[in-house]
Design a protein around this motif. Structure first.
Motif, PDB file in Angstrom:
ATOM      1  N   UNK A  72       0.809  -1.215   0.148  1.00 24.58           N
ATOM      2  CA  UNK A  72       0.061   0.007  -0.154  1.00 24.58           C
ATOM      3  C   UNK A  72       1.013   1.232   0.148  1.00 24.58           C
ATOM      4  N   UNK A  73       0.614   1.968  -1.051  1.00 21.86           N
ATOM      5  CA  UNK A  73       1.407   3.369  -1.028  1.00 21.86           C
ATOM      6  C   UNK A  73       0.303   4.723  -0.819  1.00 21.86           C
ATOM      7  N   UNK A  74       0.828   5.481   0.375  1.00 21.90           N
ATOM      8  CA  UNK A  74      -0.079   6.511   0.356  1.00 21.90           C
ATOM      9  C   UNK A  74       0.351   7.710  -0.271  1.00 21.90           C
ATOM     10  N   UNK A  75      -0.252   8.412  -1.285  1.00 28.03           N
ATOM     11  CA  UNK A  75       0.242   9.503  -1.739  1.00 28.03           C
ATOM     12  C   UNK A  75      -0.535  11.001  -1.047  1.00 28.03           C
ATOM     13  N   UNK A  76       0.283  11.756  -0.273  1.00 25.02           N
ATOM     14  CA  UNK A  76      -0.452  12.827   0.232  1.00 25.02           C
ATOM     15  C   UNK A  76      -0.491  13.956  -0.572  1.00 25.02           C
ATOM     16  N   UNK A  77       0.115  14.013  -1.667  1.00 24.27           N
ATOM     17  CA  UNK A  77       0.026  14.949  -2.580  1.00 24.27           C
ATOM     18  C   UNK A  77      -0.563  14.979  -3.529  1.00 24.27           C
ATOM     19  N   UNK A  78      -1.660  14.085  -3.658  1.00 25.00           N
ATOM     20  CA  UNK A  78      -2.487  13.789  -4.948  1.00 25.00           C
ATOM     21  C   UNK A  78      -3.649  14.938  -4.971  1.00 25.00           C
ATOM     22  N   UNK A  79      -4.442  15.182  -5.751  1.00 21.38           N
ATOM     23  CA  UNK A  79      -5.484  16.111  -5.795  1.00 21.38           C
ATOM     24  C   UNK A  79      -6.457  15.676  -7.018  1.00 21.38           C
ATOM     25  N   UNK A  80      -7.584  16.549  -7.104  1.00 22.22           N
ATOM     26  CA  UNK A  80      -8.605  16.147  -8.077  1.00 22.22           C
ATOM     27  C   UNK A  80      -8.572  17.577  -8.890  1.00 22.22           C
ATOM     28  N   UNK A  81      -8.620  17.642 -10.179  1.00 20.07           N
ATOM     29  CA  UNK A  81      -8.739  18.821 -10.768  1.00 20.07           C
ATOM     30  C   UNK A  81     -10.231  18.862 -11.569  1.00 20.07           C
ATOM     31  N   UNK A  82     -10.735  20.107 -11.295  1.00 18.16           N
ATOM     32  CA  UNK A  82     -12.081  20.295 -11.916  1.00 18.16           C
ATOM     33  C   UNK A  82     -12.049  20.611 -13.314  1.00 18.16           C
ATOM     34  N   UNK A  83     -11.979  19.455 -14.243  1.00 23.18           N
ATOM     35  CA  UNK A  83     -11.329  19.573 -15.712  1.00 23.18           C
ATOM     36  C   UNK A  83     -12.353  20.538 -16.403  1.00 23.18           C
ATOM     37  N   UNK A  84     -13.654  20.327 -16.230  1.00 19.73           N
ATOM     38  CA  UNK A  84     -14.511  21.156 -17.192  1.00 19.73           C
ATOM     39  C   UNK A  84     -14.315  22.488 -16.849  1.00 19.73           C
ATOM     40  N   UNK A  85     -14.190  22.945 -15.565  1.00 21.51           N
ATOM     41  CA  UNK A  85     -14.039  24.123 -15.011  1.00 21.51           C
ATOM     42  C   UNK A  85     -13.018  24.822 -15.589  1.00 21.51           C
ATOM     43  N   UNK A  86     -11.733  23.993 -15.495  1.00 21.22           N
ATOM     44  CA  UNK A  86     -10.365  24.385 -15.787  1.00 21.22           C
ATOM     45  C   UNK A  86     -10.443  24.749 -17.244  1.00 21.22           C
ATOM     46  N   UNK A  87     -10.965  24.051 -18.240  1.00 15.92           N
ATOM     47  CA  UNK A  87     -11.055  24.318 -19.739  1.00 15.92           C
ATOM     48  C   UNK A  87     -11.909  25.614 -19.716  1.00 15.92           C
ATOM     49  N   UNK A  88     -12.990  25.843 -19.174  1.00  5.10           N
ATOM     50  CA  UNK A  88     -13.828  27.045 -19.102  1.00  5.10           C
ATOM     51  C   UNK A  88     -13.010  28.204 -18.719  1.00  5.10           C
ATOM     52  N   UNK A  89     -12.151  28.136 -17.633  1.00  4.74           N
ATOM     53  CA  UNK A  89     -11.629  29.312 -17.156  1.00  4.74           C
ATOM     54  C   UNK A  89     -10.243  29.557 -18.210  1.00  4.74           C
ATOM     55  N   UNK A  90      -9.638  28.546 -18.908  1.00  7.51           N
ATOM     56  CA  UNK A  90      -8.771  28.618 -19.859  1.00  7.51           C
ATOM     57  C   UNK A  90      -9.301  29.413 -20.952  1.00  7.51           C
ATOM     58  N   UNK A  91     -10.531  29.015 -21.347  1.00  9.58           N
ATOM     59  CA  UNK A  91     -11.418  29.752 -22.692  1.00  9.58           C
ATOM     60  C   UNK A  91     -11.388  31.040 -22.200  1.00  9.58           C
ATOM     61  N   UNK A  92     -12.072  31.489 -21.032  1.00 10.14           N
ATOM     62  CA  UNK A  92     -11.956  32.877 -20.750  1.00 10.14           C
ATOM     63  C   UNK A  92     -10.719  33.615 -20.505  1.00 10.14           C
ATOM     64  N   UNK A  93      -9.643  33.040 -20.204  1.00  5.16           N
ATOM     65  CA  UNK A  93      -8.313  33.615 -20.415  1.00  5.16           C
ATOM     66  C   UNK A  93      -7.888  34.053 -21.561  1.00  5.16           C
TER      67      UNK A  93
END
Ligand SMILES: Cc1cc2nc3c(=O)[nH]c(=O)nc-3n(C[C@H](O)[C@H](O)[C@H](O)COP(=O)(O)OP(=O)(O)OC[C@H]3O[C@@H](n4cnc5c(N)ncnc54)[C@H](O)[C@@H]3O)c2cc1C
Length: 285
Positions: free
Chosen positions: A37-58
């Motif tokens: 068992x490996x525990x990665x404390x650095x992981x996270x979840x990206x809100x992909x749709x919102x990220x693409x929308x933010x890049x679009x606005x940018x």
């Protein structure tokens, strides 16, 4: 096994947990006594749709035009200006970046021998506990069940889970068949083995596409013989999180002719389309 060794060799900041410790810390999962068992404390979840929308606005706020739902039919490099023939008319450009995902082969035929499209099936489940009470997890089931992953869906109380499928017949991205018979049962079987909380019902499935190379490495390169055009296959189910780096390499390739990023003299060479795999790739195509 080999994944743990690779993670260690890469110097990733993970903790190894004994099964009894993992069981106490993550009671919603089941761990066998033999589990590594490996525990990665650095992981996270990206809100992909919102990220693409933010890049679009940018990019729009920076003065760029974003043409949605506009298919590029052809990229004609024969003249001084590159002609981009689209469904909505012809554009002219000095430089072009092509990042058309699973459709890359249509616009960049030179990648055809190296890039395959493999469909994925993602399924959503309602659990007997809030899905957010589970950690995001990846299960390596070896030859028996392959790689399976799960995480809380964003925006609703559901578990999102799938097999990570890297092998399989090549697929036309415009004609993706429904999941194979038994595929969803197999996923449910893995969940029943490794989740210690009730899986109440399926909330539906989605099909989507991985673009794969034989080594699972990305391909980010110039069009052979034409430094005005760069392309990327940010693939193997790992491309989203690397988008800032992929984008920077592509931008530097088309503007400067090379990508001078920290960590190497020319980062782009790491992701070059391998000439050995594509005979004659150095000739203009
Ligand atoms: C089930 C699943 C799970 C994943 N999980 C993760 C994860 O956990 N972490 C991670 O980092 N990555 C993940 N990925 C991978 C990630 O989604 C991709 O690596 C990433 O989206 C690739 O980005 P891209 O911009 O190269 O291509 P895409 O996101 O595929 O975008 C390509 C775009 O080009 C458009 N296009 C295609 N052809 C044309 C044309 N002729 N003219 C105009 N437009 C065109 C397409 O419509 C599309 O909008 C996952 C992928 C799948 C399928």
């Amino acid at each position: 096994g080999s994944y743990a060794a690779a993670v260690g060799a890469a110097g990733a900041d993970v903790d190894r947990l004994a099964p009894s410790v993992a069981q106490r810390r993550f009671p919603a999962l089941r761990f066998t006594n033999e589990a590594e068992i490996l525990h990665d404390r650095t992981g996270g979840v990206i809100a992909a749709g919102e990220t693409v929308q933010a890049l679009h606005r940018l990019v729009a706020s920076g003065g760029a035009d974003v043409l949605e739902d506009t298919r590029v039919l052809e990229i004609d490099r024969s003249g001084q200006a590159i002609r981009i023939v689209s469904e909505r008319g012809v554009l002219h450009a000095d430089r072009v970046v092509i990042a058309s995902g699973a459709w890359l082969r249509e616009l960049v035929p030179v990648v055809r021998p190296d890039v395959r499209v493999v469909p994925q099936t993602v399924e959503y489940f309602r659990l007997g506990v809030p899905a957010r009470s589970l950690p995001a997890w990846v299960h390596f089931g070896g030859a028996e069940s392959g790689v399976t992953y799960g995480l809380a869906d964003l925006g609703r109380d559901a578990l999102k889970a799938a097999h990570h499928v890297t092998q399989g017949p090549d697929t036309n991205p415009d004609e993706v068949a429904p999941p194979a018979h038994g595929e969803t049962d197999a996923l449910r079987g893995v969940l029943d083995r490794i989740l210690a909380v009730p899986v109440l019902e399926s909330l539906g499935i989605e099909r989507c596409l991985y673009t794969m190379t034989p080594t699972e490495d990305f391909v980010i390169d110039h069009w052979p013989g034409d430094p005005r055009v760069a392309f990327a296959s940010a693939c193997s189910g790992h491309g989203f999180k690397f988008a800032p780096l992929t984008g920077r390499i592509l931008a530097e390739l088309v503007v400067n002719g090379r990508a001078d990023l920290p960590g190497g003299p020319d980062m782009a060479s790491l992701f070059a389309l391998r000439p050995t795999a594509v005979p004659g790739a150095s000739a203009p195509a």
